[in-house]
Design a protein around this motif. Structure first.
Motif, short mmCIF file in Angstrom:
data_model
loop_
_atom_site.label_atom_id
_atom_site.label_comp_id
_atom_site.label_asym_id
_atom_site.label_seq_id
_atom_site.Cartn_x
_atom_site.Cartn_y
_atom_site.Cartn_z
N SER A 43 0.83 -1.20 0.00
CA SER A 43 0.00 0.00 0.00
C SER A 43 0.86 1.25 0.00
N MET A 44 1.90 1.25 0.81
CA MET A 44 2.77 2.41 0.91
C MET A 44 3.46 2.70 -0.43
N SER A 45 3.78 1.63 -1.16
CA SER A 45 4.46 1.82 -2.44
C SER A 45 3.48 1.96 -3.61
N GLY A 46 2.16 1.96 -3.32
CA GLY A 46 1.15 2.20 -4.35
C GLY A 46 0.79 0.99 -5.19
N ASN A 47 1.13 -0.21 -4.72
CA ASN A 47 0.85 -1.43 -5.48
C ASN A 47 -0.44 -2.07 -4.96
N ASN A 48 -1.58 -1.48 -5.37
CA ASN A 48 -2.86 -1.94 -4.85
C ASN A 48 -3.24 -3.34 -5.33
N ALA A 49 -2.75 -3.74 -6.49
CA ALA A 49 -3.03 -5.09 -6.98
C ALA A 49 -2.49 -6.14 -6.01
N MET A 50 -1.28 -5.89 -5.49
CA MET A 50 -0.69 -6.83 -4.53
C MET A 50 -1.35 -6.71 -3.16
N VAL A 51 -1.86 -5.54 -2.83
CA VAL A 51 -2.61 -5.40 -1.58
C VAL A 51 -3.84 -6.28 -1.65
N LEU A 52 -4.54 -6.27 -2.78
CA LEU A 52 -5.71 -7.13 -2.97
C LEU A 52 -5.34 -8.60 -2.83
N ASP A 53 -4.17 -8.97 -3.34
CA ASP A 53 -3.71 -10.35 -3.22
C ASP A 53 -3.52 -10.73 -1.76
N MET A 54 -2.95 -9.82 -0.96
CA MET A 54 -2.76 -10.08 0.46
C MET A 54 -4.12 -10.19 1.18
N ILE A 55 -5.09 -9.35 0.76
CA ILE A 55 -6.43 -9.43 1.35
C ILE A 55 -7.04 -10.80 1.08
N THR A 56 -6.89 -11.28 -0.15
CA THR A 56 -7.42 -12.60 -0.51
C THR A 56 -6.77 -13.69 0.34
N GLN A 57 -5.44 -13.63 0.48
CA GLN A 57 -4.72 -14.63 1.28
C GLN A 57 -5.20 -14.62 2.74
N LEU A 58 -5.37 -13.43 3.29
CA LEU A 58 -5.78 -13.31 4.69
C LEU A 58 -7.20 -13.83 4.91
N ARG A 59 -8.09 -13.57 3.95
CA ARG A 59 -9.46 -14.08 4.08
C ARG A 59 -9.48 -15.60 4.00
N LYS A 60 -8.64 -16.17 3.14
CA LYS A 60 -8.54 -17.63 3.06
C LYS A 60 -8.05 -18.22 4.39
N MET A 61 -7.19 -17.46 5.07
CA MET A 61 -6.64 -17.93 6.34
C MET A 61 -7.58 -17.65 7.51
N GLY A 62 -8.68 -16.96 7.24
CA GLY A 62 -9.66 -16.68 8.29
C GLY A 62 -9.35 -15.46 9.14
N HIS A 63 -8.45 -14.59 8.65
CA HIS A 63 -8.08 -13.40 9.40
C HIS A 63 -8.69 -12.15 8.75
N THR A 64 -10.00 -12.05 8.93
CA THR A 64 -10.72 -10.94 8.30
C THR A 64 -10.36 -9.59 8.91
#
Length: 255
Positions: free
Chosen positions: A161-182
């Motif tokens: 997010s700090m570096s402006g790479n929102n596509a990768m932020v979305l990827d991290m959000i997906t990973q965290l939701r899969k892991m159950g850490h909403t």
């Protein structure tokens, strides 16, 4: 005869060290300090006792820098003592002195490049203390390669997010939701709407690395080995020990 003395000293050190650790784990910090001092009365060169005293003062003192002397003493005795270097890194992280924190954490990794806890702490120092997301990304990725820690995915998302790479932020959000850490995923969604910028107060309070065992003072140092008598032939004195600062939130034992 000297072998018998060595056995006696080692047994005494182990007894006091275990009593100190037990007191620490039960929250009796004053008594823990007392027993760690007893260890050092037997052998003033027993580095884990200095390191453990440093941990107590780092956690309980009104000034986190009160612990520095103890960690430095441990390193003087054992220049390859990774726990003490890492603890100094954490001290300077808490004291909002990121350059000092990085210097000590890098010393750990120079000795053991794969040490997970130092990589994890270093990632947060670069992110929160130095606002250097690319360096933070490097260390968060190293952590995740070894262990899929949700808090590391969260940190990596903040770095993206700090570096402006929102596509990768979305990827991290997906990973965290899969892991159950909403809870982490929701915070990263906010970081997409408003790019993450570390606040001055955040340096001291990054998410903690999960611990397998609570209240562990020493992770990597071996159990006490046989120790020789002092050069004078007797038990080492207590002249090197000094208390710096006051503990906070510690009640004296009622008699």
């Amino acid at each position: 005869m000297s072998g018998t003395w060595n056995f006696v000293f080692a047994d005494e050190i182990q007894k006091y060290y275990e009593q100190a650790t037990k007191a620490y784990q039960s929250g009796d910090y004053e008594r823990a300090i007392e027993f760690f001092h007893k260890v050092l009365e037997v052998d003033s060169q027993f580095a884990p006792a200095y390191n453990s005293l440093g941990v107590i003062f780092r956690e309980r003192s009104g000034d986190v820098l009160d612990s520095v002397w103890y960690f430095e003493e441990a390193i003087k005795i054992d220049p390859d003592y990774l726990d003490a270097y890492e603890n100094l890194g954490k001290v300077y992280q808490q004291a909002n002195q990121p350059d000092q924190a990085i210097a000590y954490l890098q010393k750990v990794l120079a000795i053991n490049p794969d040490r997970l806890s130092s990589q994890f702490t270093l990632a947060w120092v670069y992110l929160l203390g130095k606002a250097q997301p690319h360096e933070a990304e490097e260390y968060f990725k190293k952590v995740i390669e070894k262990k899929e820690m949700p808090v590391a995915y969260y940190g990596l998302g903040l770095a993206y997010s700090m570096s402006g790479n929102n596509a990768m932020v979305l990827d991290m959000i997906t990973q965290l939701r899969k892991m159950g850490h909403t809870e982490y995923a929701v915070q990263l969604e906010e970081a997409i709407r408003k790019p993450f910028k570390p606040q001055e107060t955040q340096m001291s309070f990054p998410p903690a690395m999960p611990q397998k065992k609570p209240n562990v003072l020493v992770e990597s140092y071996p159990k006490p080995a046989s120790v020789p008598p002092s050069e004078e032939g007797g038990i080492s004195g207590f002249t090197k020990i000094r208390l710096k600062g006051k503990l906070t939130g510690v009640e004296k034992e009622k008699k």
